[in-house]
Enzyme design. Structure first.
Site, short mmCIF file in Angstrom:
data_model
loop_
_atom_site.label_atom_id
_atom_site.label_comp_id
_atom_site.label_asym_id
_atom_site.label_seq_id
_atom_site.Cartn_x
_atom_site.Cartn_y
_atom_site.Cartn_z
N THR A 47 0.82 -1.21 0.00
CA THR A 47 0.00 0.00 0.00
C THR A 47 0.85 1.25 0.00
OG1 THR A 47 -1.84 -1.08 1.06
CG2 THR A 47 -1.68 1.27 1.42
N TYR A 61 -8.30 0.43 -3.02
CA TYR A 61 -7.29 1.01 -3.90
C TYR A 61 -6.45 -0.12 -4.50
CZ TYR A 61 -4.77 -0.07 0.31
OH TYR A 61 -4.26 -0.75 1.38
N THR A 127 1.68 -4.24 4.23
CA THR A 127 1.56 -4.51 5.67
C THR A 127 0.97 -5.88 5.98
OG1 THR A 127 -0.60 -3.44 5.79
CG2 THR A 127 1.34 -2.06 6.26
N ASP A 128 0.29 -6.50 4.99
CA ASP A 128 -0.42 -7.74 5.30
C ASP A 128 0.52 -8.86 5.75
OD1 ASP A 128 -2.74 -6.46 4.72
OD2 ASP A 128 -3.07 -7.41 2.77
N LYS A 200 0.16 -7.52 12.77
CA LYS A 200 -0.88 -6.58 12.35
C LYS A 200 -2.16 -6.89 13.11
CE LYS A 200 -2.90 -4.62 8.17
NZ LYS A 200 -2.92 -4.61 6.69
N GLU A 322 -1.02 -29.49 26.80
CA GLU A 322 -2.28 -29.96 26.22
C GLU A 322 -2.10 -31.18 25.30
OE1 GLU A 322 -5.41 -29.14 26.80
OE2 GLU A 322 -4.81 -27.72 28.35
#
Ligand code: SIN
Length: 365
Positions: A47, A61, A127-128, A200, A322
């Site tokens: 971006t 965008y 950023t993803d 993020k 676990e």
């Protein structure tokens, strides 16, 4: 020996050791006072290089359309804080990141950091998946020189675009001696995060990056980095991983845990030839029975390395908590998110198939 000869000898000795004195404890030469750092800006898309239809378009965008030269031209102030050069390594939206792009980027970063005329590197990135690229590089960059990954949440055409200030701050950080030896850093919104912890947390807000409970490392303020913490985990020049001769990485995938889960994705990944599976379990990395645990046991019997991670986002996945990890020969991810556990497991598998050694790596990096 007379006095003047003695003085000449002392000067000669001082000139010989001066370069050594200029080496700070990190092994990276200290910069001459007043000299601008040489910072290489490697652009990869995202971006920060995106364009929208109008100045108010902040979603919907197109990412990765503006080239590195225009990114640099858009911030003339960069010239006042560093000697910058740009290079377009690739141009993608970061959801399309893959192992091949990572290997290409890591090799380029390592080659550049070997050069005496490169003091630090800025990588512009979507950023993803910025947190994944940061952690990958944190494990394979072979230098203590600063590497700063930067993105933006608003495209370059948006009102109040955050890309220019983030790029400006990242360039200062990459050229700063304070960032030497800190591992790969992620910088947005004036916050300096370490590659291992950063994630993020908001789909669209500019204030999206967090290192959650372990905390970010510092701030950029008034053109300066301020560090308050640093990672205790090994990284960059201190890791055992070397991708210089690799063209591919072992196949590792993530299986997400949820209520009513079934074993189909695990069986499918095993059938596809995966070498490792990271299970993003509920809670403390718990495995659904009878659907999931038997499938993972079957996978392990076929040689697939199983890492129990957690979808929760904070906390240590307890070994033998676990699941009976010792008995089942499973590995736990410590505090690594599933997406970062996948990266460490891929790199671990380039070195060994021994689960004890791999477990130790998860406690080391
Ligand atoms: C991307 O990750 O390439 C798109 C989203 C962003 O950069 O914020």
């Amino acid at each position: 020996m007379n006095h003047s000869q003695h003085d000449r000898n002392r000067w000669a000795i001082l000139l010989c050791v001066l370069p050594l004195l200029l080496l700070c404890s990190s092994g990276v030469p200290a910069r001459e006072p007043g000299k601008l750092a040489n910072v290489m800006i490697l652009a990869t898309g995202g971006t920060i290089a995106g364009t929208g239809a109008t100045s108010t378009t902040t979603v919907g965008y197109t990412a990765a359309t503006v080239g590195v030269d225009r990114l640099i031209q858009a911030v003339p102030e960069l010239k006042t804080v560093a000697n910058v050069k740009g290079e377009q390594v690739f141009q993608i939206a970061s959801e399309n990141m893959n192992n091949e792009y990572w290997l290409k980027l890591a090799k380029r970063v390592n080659a550049l950091l070997k050069q005496d005329d490169v003091d630090g590197i800025v990588i512009t990135h979507g950023t993803d998946t910025i947190e994944e690229t940061a952690y990958f590089l944190n494990l394979v960059v072979k230098s203590k020189k600063p590497v700063v990954i930067v993105g933006a949440m608003r495209p370059s055409t948006a009102m109040s675009a955050d890309g220019p200030i983030n790029l400006y701050n990242a360039t200062i950080l990459a050229g700063s001696e304070a960032a030497v030896g800190k591992g790969v850093l992620v910088l947005l919104n004036d916050q300096i995060n370490g590659a291992r912890e950063v994630t993020k947390t908001n789909t669209a807000n500019a204030d999206t990056f967090r290192s959650w409970e372990l905390g970010f490392l510092g701030y950029m303020q008034d053109n300066k980095p301020y560090f308050y913490r640093q990672s205790t985990r090994r990284h960059t020049a201190d890791t055992e991983f070397d991708v210089s001769n690799l063209d591919t990485l072992p196949a590792v995938d993530i299986v997400y845990g949820y209520a009513n889960m079934n074993r189909l994705p695990i069986d499918a990944f095993v059938a596809a030839g995966d070498k490792g599976i990271v299970h993003a379990g509920v809670g403390d990395g718990s495995l659904a029975r009878p659907a999931v645990e038997p499938a993972l046991i079957d996978a392990r019997k076929k040689g697939v390395i199983i890492v129990r991670s957690s979808r929760v986002g904070n906390g240590i996945v307890a070994r033998n908590g676990e699941a009976k990890d010792d008995e089942l020969d499973f590995v736990v991810s410590d505090t690594l998110s599933p997406q970062k556990a996948r990266i460490l497991l891929m790199l671990a598998l380039t070195k060994t198939n021994d689960t004890k050694a791999i477990q130790q790596m998860f406690y080391t990096y």
